[in-house]
Design a protein around this motif. Structure first.
Motif, PDB file in Angstrom:
ATOM      1  N   THR A   1       5.289  62.557  63.039  1.00 57.44           N
ATOM      2  CA  THR A   1       5.648  64.366  62.242  1.00 57.44           C
ATOM      3  C   THR A   1       6.363  64.348  61.395  1.00 57.44           C
ATOM      4  O   THR A   1       6.055  65.316  60.635  1.00 57.44           O
ATOM      5  CB  THR A   1       6.153  64.623  63.781  1.00 57.44           C
TER       6      THR A   1
ATOM      7  N   TYR B   1       6.413  61.404  58.405  1.00 59.70           N
ATOM      8  CA  TYR B   1       5.122  62.042  58.186  1.00 59.70           C
ATOM      9  C   TYR B   1       4.488  63.287  57.201  1.00 59.70           C
ATOM     10  O   TYR B   1       3.920  63.567  56.500  1.00 59.70           O
ATOM     11  CB  TYR B   1       4.306  60.507  57.918  1.00 59.70           C
ATOM     12  N   ASN B   2       3.960  64.072  59.065  1.00 58.97           N
ATOM     13  CA  ASN B   2       3.587  65.456  58.166  1.00 58.97           C
ATOM     14  C   ASN B   2       4.025  66.152  57.628  1.00 58.97           C
ATOM     15  O   ASN B   2       3.592  67.530  56.955  1.00 58.97           O
ATOM     16  CB  ASN B   2       2.989  65.341  59.580  1.00 58.97           C
TER      17      ASN B   2
ATOM     18  N   LEU C   1       4.152  65.756  54.286  1.00 61.32           N
ATOM     19  CA  LEU C   1       2.668  65.966  53.600  1.00 61.32           C
ATOM     20  C   LEU C   1       2.597  66.903  53.037  1.00 61.32           C
ATOM     21  O   LEU C   1       2.205  67.865  52.856  1.00 61.32           O
ATOM     22  CB  LEU C   1       1.543  65.066  54.507  1.00 61.32           C
ATOM     23  N   TYR C   2       3.845  68.401  54.098  1.00 57.75           N
ATOM     24  CA  TYR C   2       3.851  69.565  54.208  1.00 57.75           C
ATOM     25  C   TYR C   2       4.532  69.968  52.992  1.00 57.75           C
ATOM     26  O   TYR C   2       4.428  70.676  51.852  1.00 57.75           O
ATOM     27  CB  TYR C   2       3.932  70.229  55.684  1.00 57.75           C
TER      28      TYR C   2
ATOM     29  N   ASN D   1      -2.082  73.134  57.822  1.00 55.81           N
ATOM     30  CA  ASN D   1      -2.065  72.408  58.863  1.00 55.81           C
ATOM     31  C   ASN D   1      -1.402  71.576  59.280  1.00 55.81           C
ATOM     32  O   ASN D   1      -1.406  70.850  60.181  1.00 55.81           O
ATOM     33  CB  ASN D   1      -3.597  71.227  58.315  1.00 55.81           C
ATOM     34  N   HIS D   2      -1.140  71.163  57.503  1.00 53.59           N
ATOM     35  CA  HIS D   2       0.659  69.357  58.411  1.00 53.59           C
ATOM     36  C   HIS D   2       1.233  70.045  59.255  1.00 53.59           C
ATOM     37  O   HIS D   2       2.318  69.840  59.963  1.00 53.59           O
ATOM     38  CB  HIS D   2       0.786  68.919  56.969  1.00 53.59           C
TER      39      HIS D   2
ATOM     40  N   LEU E   1       0.757  70.532  62.821  1.00 48.81           N
ATOM     41  CA  LEU E   1       0.924  68.936  63.163  1.00 48.81           C
ATOM     42  C   LEU E   1       1.997  68.799  63.863  1.00 48.81           C
ATOM     43  O   LEU E   1       2.762  68.034  64.365  1.00 48.81           O
ATOM     44  CB  LEU E   1      -0.120  68.465  62.246  1.00 48.81           C
ATOM     45  N   VAL E   2       3.076  69.403  62.535  1.00 51.40           N
ATOM     46  CA  VAL E   2       4.775  68.900  62.450  1.00 51.40           C
ATOM     47  C   VAL E   2       5.429  69.826  63.861  1.00 51.40           C
ATOM     48  O   VAL E   2       5.665  69.298  65.015  1.00 51.40           O
ATOM     49  CB  VAL E   2       5.692  68.945  61.680  1.00 51.40           C
TER      50      VAL E   2
END
Length: 169
Positions: A56, A58-59, A62-63, A70-71, A74-75
């Protein structure tokens, strides 16, 4: 304490009362065996939830770097799954005040509705269904509406109805 001779069969009757329509199994343990099993379960869940929190995070990075929605989905999904596991597994009960016991079924029904809703959002965002599969997109939007109703029912202190709606979604 229950005392029973080894390898003997004895009947005991126990009544469990719950505001939730949930089947509850019952196991009798020796205290030492129970604590050992509890420790193993908590270590295993700690590893799983720790890995989920790492992914989470990591995403989230990325966001922040890519600004891809999309990231962010995922978070949110990862945080809700961790919260749901903590609530339904009873781990969060340690941090709640004793007077919050009456809210436990409501909290469980509410977090379940949120996780199912996040899962539908995850499917919608990653599969890009609006352009490719309009029927599936509409079905998932209907499921989101049902889950929203389930969340409202949980907040109105109707956890049984909320769980039925969540399962239906």
């Amino acid at each position: 304490p229950i005392t029973a001779p080894a390898a003997a069969t004895t009947e005991y009757y126990l009544r469990l009362n719950s505001a939730l329509p949930v089947y509850m199994g019952l196991d009798l343990w020796q205290p030492a065996a129970f604590h050992d099993s509890q420790d193993r379960d908590e270590i295993a869940w700690g590893i799983v939830l720790g890995m989920l929190l790492l992914m989470t995070g990591y995403n989230l990075l990325l966001y922040i770097a890519l600004r891809d929605a999309n990231h962010l989905v995922l978070v949110v999904f990862g945080l809700l799954v961790v919260a749901s596991t903590a609530v339904t597994g009873g781990y969060a009960a340690r941090w709640l005040p004793p007077e919050a016991v009456g809210w436990w079924p409501v909290l469980m029904a509410f977090i379940t509705a949120l996780v199912i809703g996040a899962f539908a959002l995850l499917a919608i965002s990653f599969l890009d269904l609006r352009r490719q599969q309009r029927t599936v997109w509409r079905v998932l939007l209907a499921a989101l509406a049902v889950v929203a109703a389930a969340a409202v029912m949980a907040l109105l202190r109707l956890p049984q109805i909320s769980l039925i709606l969540s399962i239906g979604a």
